[in-house]
Write a protein that holds these residues in place. Structure first.
Motif, short mmCIF file in Angstrom:
data_model
loop_
_atom_site.label_atom_id
_atom_site.label_comp_id
_atom_site.label_asym_id
_atom_site.label_seq_id
_atom_site.Cartn_x
_atom_site.Cartn_y
_atom_site.Cartn_z
N VAL A 13 0.85 -1.19 0.00
CA VAL A 13 0.00 0.00 0.00
C VAL A 13 0.88 1.24 0.00
CG1 VAL A 13 -1.64 1.33 1.41
CG2 VAL A 13 -1.92 -1.15 1.14
N GLY A 14 0.42 2.30 -0.64
CA GLY A 14 1.10 3.59 -0.61
C GLY A 14 0.26 4.63 0.11
N LEU A 15 0.90 5.72 0.53
CA LEU A 15 0.22 6.84 1.17
C LEU A 15 0.68 8.13 0.50
CD1 LEU A 15 1.62 4.95 3.75
CD2 LEU A 15 -0.32 6.06 4.85
N ILE A 16 -0.25 9.06 0.31
CA ILE A 16 0.10 10.32 -0.34
C ILE A 16 -0.73 11.45 0.26
CG2 ILE A 16 -1.58 10.06 -2.23
CD1 ILE A 16 0.62 11.25 -4.09
N GLY A 17 -0.12 12.62 0.36
CA GLY A 17 -0.80 13.80 0.86
C GLY A 17 -1.14 14.76 -0.27
N LEU A 18 -2.41 14.88 -0.57
CA LEU A 18 -2.93 15.81 -1.57
C LEU A 18 -4.25 16.35 -1.03
CD1 LEU A 18 -2.42 13.57 -4.72
CD2 LEU A 18 -1.18 15.70 -4.30
N GLY A 19 -4.70 17.48 -1.57
CA GLY A 19 -5.97 18.02 -1.12
C GLY A 19 -7.17 17.33 -1.73
N PHE A 20 -6.97 16.70 -2.89
CA PHE A 20 -8.06 16.02 -3.58
C PHE A 20 -7.49 14.84 -4.34
CE2 PHE A 20 -11.27 15.46 -6.95
CZ PHE A 20 -12.43 15.51 -6.20
N LEU B 263 -21.54 19.07 -3.95
CA LEU B 263 -20.19 18.54 -3.79
C LEU B 263 -19.92 17.93 -2.42
CD1 LEU B 263 -18.18 21.34 -5.64
CD2 LEU B 263 -18.96 19.15 -6.56
N GLY B 264 -20.95 17.76 -1.60
CA GLY B 264 -20.75 17.21 -0.27
C GLY B 264 -20.17 15.81 -0.28
N LEU B 265 -20.60 14.98 -1.21
CA LEU B 265 -20.06 13.62 -1.28
C LEU B 265 -18.61 13.63 -1.74
CD1 LEU B 265 -23.09 11.60 -2.68
CD2 LEU B 265 -22.43 12.02 -0.30
N ASP B 266 -18.26 14.57 -2.60
CA ASP B 266 -16.85 14.71 -2.98
C ASP B 266 -16.01 15.13 -1.78
OD1 ASP B 266 -16.75 14.11 -5.83
OD2 ASP B 266 -18.01 15.88 -6.07
N MET B 267 -16.55 16.05 -0.98
CA MET B 267 -15.84 16.43 0.25
C MET B 267 -15.57 15.21 1.11
SD MET B 267 -16.30 16.81 3.75
CE MET B 267 -18.06 17.00 4.01
N MET B 268 -16.56 14.36 1.26
CA MET B 268 -16.42 13.21 2.14
C MET B 268 -15.42 12.19 1.59
SD MET B 268 -20.40 12.59 3.27
CE MET B 268 -20.01 11.35 4.51
N LEU B 269 -15.51 11.92 0.30
CA LEU B 269 -14.79 10.79 -0.27
C LEU B 269 -13.43 11.13 -0.86
CD1 LEU B 269 -17.73 9.05 -2.18
CD2 LEU B 269 -16.60 8.21 -0.11
N ARG B 270 -13.27 12.37 -1.34
CA ARG B 270 -12.09 12.61 -2.19
C ARG B 270 -11.24 13.79 -1.73
NH1 ARG B 270 -13.65 12.31 -8.49
NH2 ARG B 270 -15.40 13.69 -7.97
N THR B 271 -11.46 14.31 -0.52
CA THR B 271 -10.61 15.41 -0.05
C THR B 271 -9.77 14.97 1.15
OG1 THR B 271 -12.27 16.32 1.48
CG2 THR B 271 -12.29 17.14 -0.79
N ALA B 272 -8.69 15.68 1.37
CA ALA B 272 -7.83 15.45 2.54
C ALA B 272 -7.23 16.79 2.95
CB ALA B 272 -6.73 14.44 2.23
N THR B 273 -7.06 16.97 4.25
CA THR B 273 -6.64 18.26 4.78
C THR B 273 -5.60 18.08 5.86
OG1 THR B 273 -7.49 20.34 5.72
CG2 THR B 273 -8.43 18.30 6.58
N VAL B 274 -5.01 19.20 6.25
CA VAL B 274 -4.22 19.28 7.47
C VAL B 274 -4.74 20.48 8.23
CG1 VAL B 274 -2.43 20.59 6.24
CG2 VAL B 274 -1.91 19.57 8.46
N GLN B 275 -4.88 20.38 9.54
CA GLN B 275 -5.37 21.49 10.34
C GLN B 275 -4.65 21.52 11.67
OE1 GLN B 275 -9.57 20.24 10.55
NE2 GLN B 275 -9.34 20.08 12.78
#
Length: 454
Positions: free
Chosen positions: A131-138, A168-180
């Motif tokens: 498995v790989g891991l990557i940090g992107l916003g989408f 776009l709520g389902l896109d927010m849930m499934l396809r976004t990633a953030t740092v806070q």
């Protein structure tokens, strides 16, 4: 959004308890801490597809494998959906994005050490599972229907409700990633000052951390598509909260706002009861349709606050929410930015002086335009890059005055070096990726997994 439910606790008998809830978050400056939360995408190394929950190399197996490091599994319907160790949690976002919700720590040096320890653990597990891991916003090349849903009850409720409030709520849930980053406050007045500075300058963080220029294998016209998605997710619970700049802003005003945000669920006896669209005010009066005659607890209030998604969110601490997920070595820069601005009195005053005369229209324009044009967004005769350089200088001075040093004598200001480079060049990570796409990648997105995986 996906932290384990905290339902239970003291019954709410008076609205004043909700204000007291926030007042109890006040801490002396010596007790201020910061917490970093960051999400990343998991993908199969062989075909770069998203991981399902089930299977020998699925998300569930990934979580189970992390227990070798002492993480305690938290289960729902028999499945591991989160891990806990001390003040940290590892949780799952709806599309399998893996999040570390870090412990409240005293310095950015400690937060960065926590990030690196987590990296070592997840990389070891990932290598054993292919498995790989990557940090992107989408997610750069996955269709929404290709992303498996994680088996969490609260996500089933949100999955049904989201499309009724935005496209776009389902896109927010499934396809976004953030740092806070999570920050403390000393008093109501201190909270208000930090909240306003955070809202006004959140687009600067978005521009500096912009890292989501691709959708389904092609440029999407944005530098931070993740940020754009929040503008069409749910107007009841997202946005810039213009009333926060009006007189009367404080704990009670935030309580009124939160009470008017429609609910998602109530957690009882290990189950999530669908209360989507219902009113917490009715719940206070014992008139919630989902639980007629029953009144809420402070745990229900805490749960409800996790379902509100403005650019700055108030709990018993404050969350700065404007940044895309990104390269591992840049994760420590976000807490450095906000601690430098908010954890030094002179810097907080300087930041407030910088933004206090901005109009609502100017703040809204930044929020609207920055996802597309990033640091190049025009603002008051200059650009957001000019603003970012000023803000970073204020933050650096704050960190230098904080004077928290590591084992070799460095203060925390060096964590801003990468952001200075971005602001000085006017080029975010998203633009670096777009240049690669048009150049050496031959208008292909897949190489991002090879070059930027953790």
């Amino acid at each position: 959004m996906s932290a384990p439910s905290r339902s239970g606790g003291e019954p709410i008998e008076d609205r004043r308890q909700l204000v007291t809830y926030f007042e109890q978050g006040c801490k002396e400056p010596a007790d201020w801490r910061l917490g970093t939360e960051h999400e990343k995408f998991l993908f199969r190394l062989d075909d770069r597809s998203p991981l399902p929950y089930e299977g020998e190399a699925g998300v569930g197996a990934f979580l189970e494998a992390l227990t070798r490091y002492g993480w305690e599994p938290l289960r729902e319907d028999g499945r591991v959906v989160a891990l806990r160790m001390g003040g940290c949690h590892i949780t799952l976002e709806p599309g399998g994005q893996l999040e570390l919700a870090g412990a409240p720590l005293e310095t950015i040096h400690q937060a960065c050490a926590e990030v690196h320890e987590h990296l070592a653990q997840v990389k070891t597990v990932a290598q054993t599972l292919g498995v790989g891991l990557i940090g992107l916003g989408f997610a750069p090349n996955w269709r929404r229907d290709e992303v498996p849903w994680m088996p969490k009850q609260r996500y089933d409720i949100m999955r049904r409700y989201m499309p009724t409030r935005g496209d776009l709520g389902l896109d927010m849930m499934l396809r976004t990633a953030t740092v806070q980053v999570n920050l403390d406050y000393a008093s109501e007045a201190d909270m208000v000052r930090k909240f306003r500075v955070g809202l006004a300058l959140q687009p600067v963080a978005t521009a500096l951390f912009a890292n989501s220029p691709f959708t389904e294998g092609r440029p999407n016209g944005f530098l931070s598509y993740r940020s754009q998605i929040w503008t069409d997710t749910d107007p009841d619970r997202c946005g810039m909260l213009p009333w926060a700049f009006e007189s009367g802003m404080g704990f009670e005003r935030y309580v009124d706002y939160a009470l008017d945000v429609p609910m998602y669920f109530v957690h009882r006896d290990g189950r999530y009861i669908d209360a989507a669209g219902q009113s917490f005010r009715d719940f206070l009066d014992g008139r919630l349709p989902a639980l007629p005659g029953e009144r809420p607890t402070l745990g229900d209030w805490d749960d409800h606050l996790t379902t509100i998604f403005p650019e700055v969110r108030l709990k018993r601490f404050m969350e700065m929410r404007g940044a895309d997920g990104g390269p591992w070595r840049r994760l420590c820069a976000l807490p450095a930015l906000w601690a430098g601005l908010c954890y030094d009195t002179a810097s907080l005053d300087a930041a407030w002086e910088r933004v206090k005369d901005w109009t609502e229209e100017e703040r809204d324009t930044l929020r609207r335009e920055v996802p597309r044009t990033g640091l190049g967004t025009p603002f008051r005769g200059g650009t957001v890059a000019d603003l970012a350089r000023d803000v970073l200088a204020i933050a650096r001075q704050g960190l230098e005055r904080r004077d928290r040093r590591d084992a070799i004598g460095r203060d925390e200001s060096h964590f801003l070096d990468q952001l200075d480079e971005i602001a000085d060049s006017g080029r975010s990570q998203a633009q670096v990726l777009l240049d690669a796409y048009e150049g050496r990648w031959g208008q292909r997105v897949d190489p991002v997994f090879d070059e930027y995986a953790y």
